[in-house]
Design an enzyme around this catalytic site. Structure first.
Site, PDB file in Angstrom:
ATOM      1  N   ARG A  63       9.561   2.507  -7.533  1.00 25.94           N
ATOM      2  CA  ARG A  63       9.478   1.608  -6.381  1.00 25.94           C
ATOM      3  C   ARG A  63       9.981   0.217  -6.744  1.00 25.94           C
ATOM      4  O   ARG A  63      10.738  -0.392  -5.987  1.00 25.94           O
ATOM      5  CB  ARG A  63       8.035   1.527  -5.874  1.00 25.94           C
ATOM      6  CG  ARG A  63       7.824   0.479  -4.784  1.00 25.94           C
ATOM      7  CD  ARG A  63       6.349   0.295  -4.465  1.00 25.94           C
ATOM      8  NE  ARG A  63       5.844   1.389  -3.647  1.00 25.94           N
ATOM      9  CZ  ARG A  63       4.559   1.543  -3.337  1.00 25.94           C
ATOM     10  NH1 ARG A  63       3.656   0.695  -3.818  1.00 25.94           N
ATOM     11  NH2 ARG A  63       4.167   2.550  -2.595  1.00 25.94           N
ATOM     12  N   ASP A  66      -0.254  -1.667  -3.829  1.00 24.10           N
ATOM     13  CA  ASP A  66       0.286  -1.079  -2.608  1.00 24.10           C
ATOM     14  C   ASP A  66       0.936  -2.117  -1.699  1.00 24.10           C
ATOM     15  O   ASP A  66       1.722  -1.760  -0.814  1.00 24.10           O
ATOM     16  CB  ASP A  66      -0.811  -0.348  -1.824  1.00 24.10           C
ATOM     17  CG  ASP A  66      -1.107   1.029  -2.387  1.00 24.10           C
ATOM     18  OD1 ASP A  66      -0.247   1.560  -3.126  1.00 24.10           O
ATOM     19  OD2 ASP A  66      -2.176   1.570  -2.089  1.00 24.10           O
ATOM     20  N   ARG A  84       6.479   2.942   1.993  1.00 22.14           N
ATOM     21  CA  ARG A  84       5.983   1.568   2.065  1.00 22.14           C
ATOM     22  C   ARG A  84       7.128   0.578   1.833  1.00 22.14           C
ATOM     23  O   ARG A  84       7.233  -0.439   2.525  1.00 22.14           O
ATOM     24  CB  ARG A  84       4.871   1.352   1.042  1.00 22.14           C
ATOM     25  CG  ARG A  84       3.654   2.249   1.278  1.00 22.14           C
ATOM     26  CD  ARG A  84       2.376   1.569   0.861  1.00 22.14           C
ATOM     27  NE  ARG A  84       1.231   2.458   0.970  1.00 22.14           N
ATOM     28  CZ  ARG A  84       0.593   2.730   2.095  1.00 22.14           C
ATOM     29  NH1 ARG A  84       1.033   2.199   3.229  1.00 22.14           N
ATOM     30  NH2 ARG A  84      -0.448   3.543   2.115  1.00 22.14           N
ATOM     31  N   SER A  98      -4.873   5.430 -11.865  1.00 22.19           N
ATOM     32  CA  SER A  98      -4.522   5.245 -10.455  1.00 22.19           C
ATOM     33  C   SER A  98      -5.676   5.687  -9.583  1.00 22.19           C
ATOM     34  O   SER A  98      -6.577   6.422 -10.021  1.00 22.19           O
ATOM     35  CB  SER A  98      -3.265   6.055 -10.094  1.00 22.19           C
ATOM     36  OG  SER A  98      -3.577   7.432  -9.973  1.00 22.19           O
ATOM     37  N   ARG A 101      -8.444  12.051   2.102  1.00 22.25           N
ATOM     38  CA  ARG A 101      -9.729  12.378   1.488  1.00 22.25           C
ATOM     39  C   ARG A 101     -10.724  12.907   2.515  1.00 22.25           C
ATOM     40  O   ARG A 101     -11.510  13.805   2.201  1.00 22.25           O
ATOM     41  CB  ARG A 101     -10.268  11.141   0.759  1.00 22.25           C
ATOM     42  CG  ARG A 101      -9.431  10.775  -0.481  1.00 22.25           C
ATOM     43  CD  ARG A 101      -9.546   9.302  -0.838  1.00 22.25           C
ATOM     44  NE  ARG A 101      -8.828   8.929  -2.050  1.00 22.25           N
ATOM     45  CZ  ARG A 101      -7.514   8.703  -2.101  1.00 22.25           C
ATOM     46  NH1 ARG A 101      -6.784   8.830  -0.994  1.00 22.25           N
ATOM     47  NH2 ARG A 101      -6.934   8.373  -3.231  1.00 22.25           N
ATOM     48  N   ARG A 124       8.182  14.522  -9.546  1.00 22.12           N
ATOM     49  CA  ARG A 124       7.239  13.437  -9.850  1.00 22.12           C
ATOM     50  C   ARG A 124       6.214  13.881 -10.899  1.00 22.12           C
ATOM     51  O   ARG A 124       5.536  14.893 -10.729  1.00 22.12           O
ATOM     52  CB  ARG A 124       6.520  12.978  -8.576  1.00 22.12           C
ATOM     53  CG  ARG A 124       7.461  12.252  -7.633  1.00 22.12           C
ATOM     54  CD  ARG A 124       6.756  11.727  -6.418  1.00 22.12           C
ATOM     55  NE  ARG A 124       5.699  10.782  -6.745  1.00 22.12           N
ATOM     56  CZ  ARG A 124       5.063  10.046  -5.833  1.00 22.12           C
ATOM     57  NH1 ARG A 124       5.405  10.147  -4.557  1.00 22.12           N
ATOM     58  NH2 ARG A 124       4.113   9.224  -6.186  1.00 22.12           N
TER      59      ARG A 124
END
Length: 447
Positions: free
Chosen positions: A354, A323, A395, A169, A30, A124
């Site tokens: 995930r 997360d 992650r 999100s 960002r 995606r």
């Protein structure tokens, strides 16, 4: 590491040491894009050096921003609100963050641009960001009935919108705010309960007025009026907490381990994760707390107890910890009994993939994990060696690699190269903590 090269982690003593993790990935994305939109030169200290943020940097450069420097200090010469039309499609690599946030930026620009990426990204779904930006006045189209990249954005004059339902999100809410900063009139939205939008404090740093109201155990409500003349600023990026959380969970999971991470962000979600580790019996110490813009930062030390208790995370806390679920998995796999997480009933496609990869990987390592109706159960036990695949999720890859340090045999992470997306120095840092991490040449050295 090549794109197909695995990572092999061998068991060893409990991790011990102190590191500063790479800069917060979400903040870096960002900051680069806001710097490109702003007037003047923005200085970003501690930007994340990973592959995903480098994709955002390359796209910002293709839109006319002048960017110099590396991870230590990065300078962004902005375009004062008027980006340049790119000469070719913008390659977002494997970074969904780059694509979603750029969609919000380009929605307010008077030209057409195409956002594409590698084979993983173009699979995606992105319809969650297309619909709100269309409502604000941008024209967007994609393949497969506007569900999949490449995404074509024809931007222009936007109108502010009030979104009455919580955004699904942080990427979508940030894209809306980036568009709202270029729109005429007020834009308002709310996030899911306990979820912080990283764009709001950064927009304030660049001169925007973003009103915020947070309700106890409820959504965060945000409102700004545009268009905003963004002004360059100087930013210090805090350490990435979801990265740090994997090491902290590893410390909690190993009796006698003591690990420290320095200068990490300590917003509401990180503090809730630390509360979870404390409730499980780990000793958690927070020191050196200061500020980085709107956000608290500090040093966190976790010491592993003789026995770790199972945890229960109710639905009203799950969204804030999304997360950090891979890191929670590291602790839950070592706990006595069954740890339960609830509130996962409305996951996006990426988060759902995930969870599936997490369950499959734990099973391959001898740990029972089960998806339930809207939740996840993990029964603690002995971790076996084996082969696992994180499905390209960096992650989860970090969490599985850390899990390998206390396994009964070598753990081979087949897609270890995905760690470069956010943490290219992972192997070296893990070794500095006492971990045995190998990057075998040519993909040899199977566990």
């Amino acid at each position: 590491m090549s794109a197909t090269q695995p990572l092999v982690v061998r068991p060893g003593p409990p991790l011990a040491g102190s590191i500063r993790p790479p800069g917060d990935e979400a903040v870096t994305h960002r900051a680069l894009l806001l710097g490109a939109l702003a007037e003047g030169t923005t200085v970003i200290e501690g930007a994340n050096p990973g592959r995903a943020c480098l994709a955002t940097r390359r796209c910002a450069e293709a839109l006319g921003a002048g960017i110099t420097g590396a991870a230590g200090t990065t300078e962004v010469r902005g375009m004062a609100g008027r980006l340049a039309a790119p000469a070719a499609p913008l390659d977002c690599g494997d970074s969904a963050g780059t694509l979603h946030l750029l969609a919000g930026v380009l929605a307010g620009q008077p030209f057409e641009a195409v956002l594409t990426g590698d084979i993983s990204l173009i699979a995606r779904p992105l319809e969650r960001v297309v619909e709100p930006l269309r409502r604000m006045g941008a024209a967007l189209s994609a393949r497969a009935a506007d569900r999949l990249p490449p995404l074509t954005v024809r931007g222009g004059a936007l109108r502010g919108m009030v979104f009455t339902h919580p955004t699904p999100s942080t990427l979508v809410s940030s894209a809306i705010l980036l568009a709202g900063a270029q729109a005429g009139g007020a834009t308002a939205l709310s996030t899911a309960a306990g979820v912080r939008d990283h764009a709001a404090p950064l927009l304030r740093a660049f001169g925007a007025t973003v009103e915020q109201r947070e309700r106890a155990c409820g959504p965060l409500e945000l409102r700004l009026s545009g268009p905003v003349a963004l002004r360059a600023c100087r930013l210090q990026v805090p350490g990435d907490f979801p990265t740090a959380a994997c090491f902290l969970a590893a410390g909690a999971a190993s009796p006698g381990a003591r690990v420290q991470v320095r200068r990490v962000g300590l917003g509401a979600a990180p503090l809730r994760f630390l509360e979870v580790l404390g409730d499980m019996g780990a000793t958690v110490e927070v020191a050196g707390v200061g500020r980085s813009g709107d956000e608290a930062v500090g040093d966190v030390t976790v010491t592993g107890p003789p026995r770790l208790a199972a945890s229960y995370i109710p639905a009203d806390r799950a969204a804030a910890l999304l997360d950090d679920i891979p890191a929670w998995m590291v602790a839950a796999s070592a706990a006595q009994g069954v740890s339960r997480l609830r509130g996962l009933g409305a996951l996006g496609a990426h988060e759902d993939a995930r969870m599936s990869a997490l369950v499959d990987s734990l099973g391959a390592l001898g740990i029972r994990a089960e998806r339930t109706s809207g939740g996840l159960d993990i029964e603690g036990g002995a971790v076996a060696g084996g082969r696992v695949d994180a499905g390209g999720d960096h992650r989860l890859a970090m969490a599985l690699a850390v899990l390998g340090t206390r396994a009964g045999g070598p753990v081979r992470l087949e897609d270890g190269a995905c760690l470069a997306a956010a943490y290219p120095g992972f192997a070296a840092d893990a070794r500095s903590w006492g971990g045995s991490v190998e990057e075998p040449a040519g993909g040899e050295g199977a566990a």
